[in-house]
Scaffold this active site. Structure first.
Site, PDB file in Angstrom:
ATOM      1  N   SER A  23     -15.669  41.260  38.093  1.00  0.00           N
ATOM      2  CA  SER A  23     -15.825  40.157  38.888  1.00  0.00           C
ATOM      3  C   SER A  23     -16.762  38.994  38.174  1.00  0.00           C
ATOM      4  CB  SER A  23     -16.618  40.554  40.005  1.00  0.00           C
ATOM      5  OG  SER A  23     -16.766  39.483  41.047  1.00  0.00           O
ATOM      6  N   GLY A  24     -15.815  37.757  38.639  1.00  0.00           N
ATOM      7  CA  GLY A  24     -16.621  36.386  37.619  1.00  0.00           C
ATOM      8  C   GLY A  24     -16.353  36.478  36.261  1.00  0.00           C
ATOM      9  N   LEU A  26     -12.970  36.773  34.401  1.00  0.00           N
ATOM     10  CA  LEU A  26     -11.760  36.592  34.007  1.00  0.00           C
ATOM     11  C   LEU A  26     -11.665  35.456  33.050  1.00  0.00           C
ATOM     12  CD1 LEU A  26      -8.835  37.858  34.465  1.00  0.00           C
ATOM     13  CD2 LEU A  26      -8.484  36.105  36.143  1.00  0.00           C
ATOM     14  N   ALA A  27     -12.217  34.527  33.240  1.00  0.00           N
ATOM     15  CA  ALA A  27     -12.251  33.111  32.602  1.00  0.00           C
ATOM     16  C   ALA A  27     -12.893  33.115  31.430  1.00  0.00           C
ATOM     17  CB  ALA A  27     -12.380  31.758  33.221  1.00  0.00           C
ATOM     18  N   HIS A 260     -15.028  51.733  15.839  1.00  0.00           N
ATOM     19  CA  HIS A 260     -14.450  50.794  14.592  1.00  0.00           C
ATOM     20  C   HIS A 260     -14.268  51.129  13.197  1.00  0.00           C
ATOM     21  CE1 HIS A 260     -13.941  47.947  18.036  1.00  0.00           C
ATOM     22  NE2 HIS A 260     -15.397  47.626  17.981  1.00  0.00           N
TER      23      HIS A 260
END
Length: 509
Positions: A23-24, A26-27, A260
């Site tokens: 939430s919040g 994505l950008a 990794h």
């Protein structure tokens, strides 16, 4: 592996990419959107077929999300009009849907939007393609996958497909990883699941296959008869910063080494696969992991930088290592007796990731008494070993270390690194790991992704050590922030047989 621009991912039917994020957040997934934009620029995501959907709990409009991304995709005011137009065209492919992770309501709305896109592209039933990229905490993977399975699956009888991409961490130990794999595996078949390993997507890591198996020179040298030791190093020159609470749950071994660096080790140590078939390559990676013997306590050094516990999100008595140096030993004919030293740390002197392969001393060296330029400057040095240094970041480069004669009237020698491959070489581009991996997902190529048995084998190696650290039985040593890590780590390197040579010093001066 070369550039991939010549290949086209276009197939019959529409194509939907769904990014499901916290939430919040994505950008903030800028690297994902930038990779998608680069693929779009190269014509690999045809606008006649593709729609990109963002899904999260926060209420955001399409235009608000596009505006946030535009500022990132067009960072310079002097970008060409063509570049700006490309960005706007790309942003118009993005739509946003708000919904929860465990309720059908939001996923039914997502399904409606995807179906409308497929209908607008005149897709035949069973030919559409759907890619779901989960940028979420692993704890919500099962509930999200259940919603996708219940609400957003498409028919696949005409070549269509549904694929799921999941990010690390894949659990915290063997038991939790197996539980997560079982929960997802009950919903999707293994060919539908793409466990992303970012380092496997790096171009120079992929080039290891070509370097090793397309050149007889390397093929004949790459064994215990010639190689003395191998180091795989990860260094960051910053602290955990705002991620202290998250990092403290995992530590440097879970965060970096178990995934990794172990993935890189597999490509360095694996045998020649039967073919370039992705499953043949993954088979060989699994064989390497299954050949690793249990880790010995006296071949581990843990560290924690001074000031780590000052972070308010970190417990005062935290035992979490921010540095680790671990020696792995592979019990097979090729590598018996060769130490593989995996070293990773936060708040060190520099930022780099590299592979160092150090060869054995020249037997009966006839030049040992000949004046050597560097040995005159560093009289304490006694070794002139050959080696390879493969830099993965910040600049992707391969160096070879050789001894040669100086241009003078005697037989004085000199040791120097020669550049074998450089990322800025004319006509050569190094593509972003995200681009490679997303493109492989679209193509259905799982070579660079972690198979379930590979994940299991990797956790088997480290789980006993991790449980001892979690119980407080193995303590990290303090080290100065922005230094070289605990001095005991360098002592471990020398004990393993690593010889300091000019340019290959253990503390990276």
């Amino acid at each position: 592996m070369g550039t991939r621009e010549s290949s086209n991912v276009s197939e019959t039917g529409s194509f939907s990419i769904v990014l499901i994020c916290a939430s919040g957040d994505l950008a903030e997934k800028k690297s994902l959107f930038l990779a998608l934009f680069h693929l779009y620029e190269k014509g690999l995501l045809p606008p006649t077929e593709v729609q990109i959907f963002g899904y999260a709990r926060t209420e955001v409009s399409d235009d608000e999300l596009r505006d946030q991304l535009r500022e990132y995709l067009i960072p310079d005011e002097d970008d060409s009009p063509e570049q700006v137009e490309d960005v706007w065209d790309f942003l118009n492919l993005i739509k946003y849907i708000s919904g929860s992770y465990d309720s059908e309501e939001g996923f039914r709305l997502l399904e409606k939007e995807i179906s409308e896109h497929e209908y607008s592209k005149n897709s035949r039933g069973g030919s559409s393609r759907r890619l779901f990229y989960l940028e979420l905490p692993p704890s919500v993977y099962p509930s999200v996958c259940k919603m996708i399975k219940a609400c957003c699956m498409n028919k696949s009888n005409l070549g269509g497909w549904t694929r799921i991409v999941v990010e690390k961490p894949f659990g915290k130990d063997l038991e939790s990883a197996e539980e997560l794999s079982t929960q997802i595996g009950e919903l999707f078949e293994e060919p539908q699941i793409y466990r992303i390993g970012h380092y496997l997507g790096k171009e120079l890591v992929q080039k290891m296959l070509v370097l090793r198996f397309a050149n007889q020179l390397f093929s004949s040298l790459w064994n215990r008869d010639n190689i003395d030791n191998v180091q795989i190093i990860f260094k960051e020159d910053f602290k955990v910063e705002v991620h202290g609470g998250y990092f403290d749950q995992y530590g440097i071994i879970r965060d970096i080494i178990q995934n990794h660096l172990l993935q890189v080790l597999c490509l360095v140590a694996m045998e020649r696969p039967v073919s370039l078939n992705p499953e043949h390559i993954r088979d060989e990676r699994v064989k390497v992991l299954e050949s690793v013997v249990p880790i010995s306590d006296d071949e581990v050094v843990l560290g924690q930088y001074e000031g780590y516990r000052d972070d308010p999100a970190v417990p005062d008595e935290s035992n979490t290592p921010t540095f680790a140096s671990v020696i792995l030993r592979i019990h097979n004919e090729r590598w018996e007796g060769v130490p593989f030293i995996l070293r990773a740390g936060k708040a060190l002197d520099s930022r780099k990731t590299e592979i160092r392969v150090q060869f054995k001393d020249v037997p009966d060296d006839i030049f040992k008494d000949v004046p050597h330029e560097i040995l005159l400057i560093f009289p304490g040095q006694k070794h002139r070993r050959n080696g390879f240094r493969i830099c993965l970041q910040p600049l992707e480069t391969i160096y070879t270390k050789l001894v040669y004669k100086l241009g003078n009237l005697d037989m004085s020698t000199h040791q120097s690194e020669q550049e074998l491959l450089y990322w800025r070489k004319e006509g050569v581009t190094i593509e972003d790991a995200y681009e490679n991996l997303i493109l492989d997902t679209i193509r259905g190529d799982q070579q660079q992704f972690i198979r379930r048995d590979e994940l299991e084998a990797s956790w088997k190696i480290f789980t006993p050590l991790l449980h001892r650290i979690d119980r407080g039985e193995f303590k990290p040593l303090p080290y100065e922030a922005y230094g070289y890590g605990p001095k005991e780590a360098f002592e471990l390197l020398r004990k393993a047989g690593y010889a300091e040579t000019p340019g290959f010093l253990v503390d990276d001066h």
